[in-house]
Design an enzyme around this catalytic site. Structure first.
Site, PDB file in Angstrom:
ATOM      1  N   ASP A  52      38.385  54.172  42.067  1.00 17.80           N
ATOM      2  CA  ASP A  52      38.652  52.611  41.479  1.00 17.80           C
ATOM      3  C   ASP A  52      39.984  52.848  41.083  1.00 17.80           C
ATOM      4  OD1 ASP A  52      38.692  50.168  40.644  1.00 17.80           O
ATOM      5  OD2 ASP A  52      37.103  50.605  39.694  1.00 17.80           O
ATOM      6  N   ASP A  53      40.950  52.118  41.534  1.00 19.89           N
ATOM      7  CA  ASP A  53      42.432  52.078  41.006  1.00 19.89           C
ATOM      8  C   ASP A  53      43.193  53.371  41.058  1.00 19.89           C
ATOM      9  OD1 ASP A  53      41.623  49.572  40.567  1.00 19.89           O
ATOM     10  OD2 ASP A  53      42.072  49.450  38.343  1.00 19.89           O
ATOM     11  N   CYS A 100      39.874  44.927  43.153  1.00 16.80           N
ATOM     12  CA  CYS A 100      38.599  45.455  43.328  1.00 16.80           C
ATOM     13  C   CYS A 100      37.743  44.711  44.508  1.00 16.80           C
ATOM     14  CB  CYS A 100      37.839  45.606  42.276  1.00 16.80           C
ATOM     15  SG  CYS A 100      38.664  47.014  40.798  1.00 16.80           S
ATOM     16  N   ARG A 144      36.456  45.937  48.318  1.00 18.12           N
ATOM     17  CA  ARG A 144      35.037  46.387  48.577  1.00 18.12           C
ATOM     18  C   ARG A 144      34.217  45.452  49.618  1.00 18.12           C
ATOM     19  NH1 ARG A 144      34.118  49.748  43.894  1.00 18.12           N
ATOM     20  NH2 ARG A 144      36.236  49.830  43.148  1.00 18.12           N
ATOM     21  N   LYS A 186      29.877  51.739  41.054  1.00 17.47           N
ATOM     22  CA  LYS A 186      30.335  50.336  40.709  1.00 17.47           C
ATOM     23  C   LYS A 186      30.286  49.429  41.771  1.00 17.47           C
ATOM     24  CE  LYS A 186      34.824  47.926  40.016  1.00 17.47           C
ATOM     25  NZ  LYS A 186      36.272  48.240  39.621  1.00 17.47           N
ATOM     26  N   HIS A 227      30.399  45.562  42.020  1.00 16.94           N
ATOM     27  CA  HIS A 227      31.576  44.476  41.975  1.00 16.94           C
ATOM     28  C   HIS A 227      31.493  43.571  43.274  1.00 16.94           C
ATOM     29  CE1 HIS A 227      35.281  43.769  39.507  1.00 16.94           C
ATOM     30  NE2 HIS A 227      34.334  42.712  39.476  1.00 16.94           N
ATOM     31  N   SER A 270      33.249  45.820  36.663  1.00 20.29           N
ATOM     32  CA  SER A 270      34.121  46.774  36.095  1.00 20.29           C
ATOM     33  C   SER A 270      33.428  47.063  34.851  1.00 20.29           C
ATOM     34  CB  SER A 270      35.642  46.476  36.034  1.00 20.29           C
ATOM     35  OG  SER A 270      36.002  46.178  37.542  1.00 20.29           O
ATOM     36  N   HIS A 326      39.301  53.618  37.043  1.00 26.32           N
ATOM     37  CA  HIS A 326      39.561  52.209  36.433  1.00 26.32           C
ATOM     38  C   HIS A 326      39.719  52.234  34.767  1.00 26.32           C
ATOM     39  CE1 HIS A 326      39.097  48.059  35.674  1.00 26.32           C
ATOM     40  NE2 HIS A 326      39.275  47.863  36.746  1.00 26.32           N
ATOM     41  N   ASP A 366      39.931  51.953  46.165  1.00 29.75           N
ATOM     42  CA  ASP A 366      40.016  50.432  46.459  1.00 29.75           C
ATOM     43  C   ASP A 366      41.336  49.715  46.478  1.00 29.75           C
ATOM     44  OD1 ASP A 366      40.111  50.727  43.708  1.00 29.75           O
ATOM     45  OD2 ASP A 366      38.836  48.973  43.290  1.00 29.75           O
ATOM     46  N   ASN A 367      42.191  50.143  45.533  1.00 27.30           N
ATOM     47  CA  ASN A 367      43.563  49.609  45.441  1.00 27.30           C
ATOM     48  C   ASN A 367      44.568  50.407  44.782  1.00 27.30           C
ATOM     49  OD1 ASN A 367      41.563  47.749  43.292  1.00 27.30           O
ATOM     50  ND2 ASN A 367      43.431  48.588  42.406  1.00 27.30           N
ATOM     51  N   LYS A 407      48.707  48.046  41.723  1.00 23.28           N
ATOM     52  CA  LYS A 407      47.821  47.146  41.640  1.00 23.28           C
ATOM     53  C   LYS A 407      48.286  45.816  41.629  1.00 23.28           C
ATOM     54  CE  LYS A 407      43.392  46.265  39.890  1.00 23.28           C
ATOM     55  NZ  LYS A 407      42.214  46.720  38.333  1.00 23.28           N
TER      56      LYS A 407
HETATM   57 MG    MG Z   1      40.007  48.865  41.682  1.00 28.10          MG
END
Ligand code: MG
Length: 502
Positions: free
Chosen positions: A32-33, A72, A76, A126, A128, A153, A232, A284-285, A305
């Site tokens: 994540d991130d 996010c 996904r 997670k 989301h 998150s 994250h 994811d990003n 991001k």
């Molecule tokens: Mg993310």
């Protein structure tokens, strides 16, 4: 005697055949991130990622792999459906604890693609992609037999349970106030509220390794989707890795994530299925640069991001399958969109009869061959039919039709990344050669080596063809939020949200 020998040979052949056609397992690990430059194997000088580095050394590492969104939830949605988020309506932005909408149930996820073939499926981490009234949008409604995790998150709640307890864990920033404490769900039941963050990785890895071992013991093919809450914001680590890296809180949380990757690999080895399992890792990003040194790092890529520059959507990615995928590096164009078609083809499953934006990566994985993907589309966090694509990559060239900075990428010295950089229209588009200039610093100009008019014409055609095929779904996030939908372990309690604690 001959008869006995004959029976023995037939039996042996039967077992060999059964083994040979045994469908592969899939473990999909989603950070994540996490930025393009965050892992040791992607050049970060102080990150400790021994297990991800091991995965890269023994697998195929991608240099040109993209998610579909710089935030996010939309990312996904695309990962699990093989479709741009505009089709499923996961925009603008992300889902919240009280969101009314979620990933529509008529979307077909990877888990739903595999279920008819008898796969065991689990989502751990997670989600989301929505909660909704009575858990309408939870993973168990989207093809997963089981779900253990947080529905959104982990900064979407007053996370004092994370940052100030126990007292020897340092506080790193604040989270959203005015919502319920972050819960841990098993399927649709709240198991803990607040979740014990410091034990969360252990809880996840225990569950995941049991799932792998149990499926392997039953000889049932399995799909494990492990979208971690790391790295994250707010970054933290449990007692096993807190303070163990020189990179600080981000490095510690990354190391904790990496430990779990190691446990999953060990479990695949111990269960004897590692040679029949595709492990795929990506993120994811791009990095949340607003967190400065506590955020991730996009390496040589521009911004992070929230933006449609490379740093927002180009991600580290590794495919690992001992004996099937030869170790190496691929510079072929690929995306999270391509994971569903790849898994479907490897499993012999049917691809959903809807518009799929992904293409299978079989040739890349098995032969280090060419990608079937010619182009990658870039939508902002808030796509609209009116503006359409913000950017398009065709081969090594990227055209920006619009650029805009983001709060999430503020803090870098590059003004174009920051929230102060408002929407700019580029007509003709801003063109970059991503091989010569991956950092998007030097726009191509006429008079150089590239035939710009011809390139623009090709890009225009691809854009028009793609946009003509794009049907925007109803915005799920536009349906808004209702505080009564926030998960509460004691539904009748007062005063909410603080009383939701069990
Ligand atoms: Mg993310």
């Amino acid at each position: 005697m001959d008869f006995v020998r004959c029976c023995f040979v037939l039996l042996l052949l039967f077992f060999v055949c059964v083994n040979a056609v045994s469908p592969p397992n899939f473990v999909l690990i989603f950070a994540d991130d996490l930025g393009f430059g965050d892992l040791g194997c992607y050049g970060h000088p102080s990150s400790l990622t021994p297990n991800l580095d091991r995965l890269a050394a023994g697998g195929l590492r991608f240099t040109d792999f993209y998610s579909t969104s710089p935030v996010c939830s939309p990312s996904r949605a695309s990962l699990l459906t093989g479709r741009y988020q505009t089709r499923s309506g996961i925009f603008p932005g992300v889902l919240y604890p009280g969101s009314v909408g979620g990933l529509p149930l008529n979307e077909t996820t990877i888990a739903e693609v595999l279920k008819p073939l008898g796969y065991a499926t689990a989502a751990v981490g997670k989600w989301h992609l929505g909660l909704g009234p009575n858990g309408t949008f939870l993973p168990t409604k989207q093809g997963f037999d089981e779900f253990l995790g947080i529905p959104y998150s982990h900064d979407m709640g007053p996370c004092h349970n994370l940052t100030c307890f126990p007292p020897d864990v340092k506080c790193f920033g604040s989270c959203d106030l005015g919502t319920v404490l972050v819960p841990l769900l098993h399927n649709h039941v709240i198991k803990e509220q607040p979740v014990n963050f410091l034990e969360l990785e252990q809880t996840y890895s225990d569950f995941s390794t049991s799932f792998i071992a149990a499926s392997a013991k039953k000889k049932q093919p399995f799909f494990l989707y492990y979208p971690s809450h790391h790295t994250h914001y707010p970054q933290y680590a449990g007692p096993g890795t807190a303070g163990k890296t020189s990179r600080g809180p981000f490095g510690d949380s990354l190391l904790e994530f990496d430990h779990t990757v190691g446990k999953l690999l060990a479990s695949l080895e111990a269960s004897g299925v590692i040679n029949n399992t595709l492990v795929f890792f990506t993120s994811d990003n791009g990095p949340s640069l607003i967190r400065m040194s506590r955020g991730g790092n996009a390496g040589a890529l521009r911004c992070g991001k929230g933006t449609t520059y490379e740093g927002g959507m180009r991600e580290p990615a590794i495919a690992f399958w001992p004996g099937t995928i030869k170790p190496g590096v691929t510079r072929e164009l690929a995306s999270t969109l391509d994971i569903l078609p790849t898994i479907a083809r490897l499993a012999g499953a049917r691809v959903p009869p809807v518009a799929i934006d992904g293409v299978d990566m079989i040739e890349i994985l098995q032969n280090h061959g060419k990608s079937k993907r010619e182009a990658m589309m870039f939508y902002p966090y808030d796509p609209s039919e009116k503006l359409g694509l913000f950017a398009l990559r065709l081969g090594k060239y990227k055209a920006h039709f619009y650029t805009r900075g983001s709060t999430l990428s503020s803090s870098t010295p590059d003004f174009e990344c920051s929230a102060l950089s408002v929407l700019k229209v580029h007509d003709p588009p801003l063109l970059y050669d991503l091989e010569a200039d991956p950092s998007e610093h030097y726009p191509l100009a006429t008079g150089g080596e590239t035939d710009i008019p011809a390139l623009l014409e090709r890009i225009k055609k691809v854009k028009e063809q793609f946009e003509a095929s794009m049907v925007f779904g109803e915005s799920q996030i536009g349906k808004g939020s209702d505080p009564r939908l926030e998960p509460c372990c004691s539904p009748q309690c007062t005063p909410k949200p603080s009383c939701c604690r069990c």
